[in-house]
Scaffold this motif. Structure first.
Motif, short mmCIF file in Angstrom:
data_model
loop_
_atom_site.label_atom_id
_atom_site.label_comp_id
_atom_site.label_asym_id
_atom_site.label_seq_id
_atom_site.Cartn_x
_atom_site.Cartn_y
_atom_site.Cartn_z
N CYS A 66 0.85 -1.19 0.00
CA CYS A 66 0.00 0.00 0.00
C CYS A 66 0.88 1.24 0.00
O CYS A 66 1.89 1.30 0.71
N LEU A 67 0.48 2.22 -0.78
CA LEU A 67 1.20 3.48 -0.88
C LEU A 67 0.38 4.57 -0.22
O LEU A 67 -0.83 4.67 -0.45
N CYS A 68 1.03 5.36 0.61
CA CYS A 68 0.35 6.45 1.32
C CYS A 68 1.35 7.58 1.51
O CYS A 68 2.45 7.34 2.02
N THR A 69 0.99 8.79 1.09
CA THR A 69 1.86 9.93 1.31
C THR A 69 1.42 10.69 2.56
O THR A 69 0.25 10.75 2.89
N CYS A 70 2.42 11.27 3.24
CA CYS A 70 2.18 12.04 4.47
C CYS A 70 2.89 13.38 4.35
O CYS A 70 3.94 13.47 3.73
N THR A 84 -7.34 0.59 6.01
CA THR A 84 -7.89 1.78 5.37
C THR A 84 -8.61 2.66 6.38
O THR A 84 -8.40 3.88 6.42
N SER A 85 -9.44 2.06 7.21
CA SER A 85 -10.16 2.82 8.23
C SER A 85 -9.20 3.52 9.18
O SER A 85 -9.42 4.68 9.57
N ARG A 86 -8.15 2.83 9.55
CA ARG A 86 -7.18 3.40 10.50
C ARG A 86 -6.40 4.56 9.88
O ARG A 86 -6.18 5.59 10.52
N LEU A 105 -8.22 14.11 2.15
CA LEU A 105 -8.31 12.97 1.23
C LEU A 105 -6.94 12.32 1.11
O LEU A 105 -6.16 12.65 0.22
N PRO A 106 -6.60 11.41 2.02
CA PRO A 106 -5.27 10.79 1.97
C PRO A 106 -5.14 9.82 0.79
O PRO A 106 -6.11 9.18 0.40
N GLU A 107 -3.93 9.77 0.27
CA GLU A 107 -3.62 8.77 -0.75
C GLU A 107 -3.53 7.41 -0.07
O GLU A 107 -2.85 7.26 0.94
#
Length: 107
Positions: free
Chosen positions: A6-10, A69-71, A80-82
């Protein structure tokens, strides 16, 4: 069970670390790698935007994706997080087994 990346930017180190720690501590991810220094270019609210961000590489399983995803949504500072999940088509079998074991839901 499929292993996912999973990819997520912060936006900053503090939010990246808080999300990474929570996901691993809660067994929603086996490992989260933080890649600092990326630059994202995107359109937001009609404006071209350039931001320095930290990319999270989150290793998990399809069984944990919904809870993960929920967390992320609960912890992330963005409106709107990636969050993109890519299925691993292969990999080192012992590593894939380790990811599954680390994210196993205890009964």
């Amino acid at each position: 069970m499929s292993v996912l990346l999973c990819l997520c930017t912060c936006p900053d180190e503090a939010s990246a670390r808080a999300i990474a720690d929570a996901l691993v501590e809660e067994r929603l991810a086996a490992c989260v790698s933080e890649l600092p220094g990326i630059r994202s270019t995107y359109r937001w609210e009609g404006q071209l935007t350039h931001d320095r961000e930290i990319q999270l590489l989150i290793k998990t399983t399809d069984a944990r994706l919904e809870a993960l995803t929920s967390r992320v949504v609960a912890l992330h500072p963005y409106e709107l997080p990636e969050l993109l999940a890519v299925e691993a088509n292969g990999g080192l079998a012992p590593y894939l087994a380790w990811v599954a074991e680390q994210t196993r839901i205890d009964d």
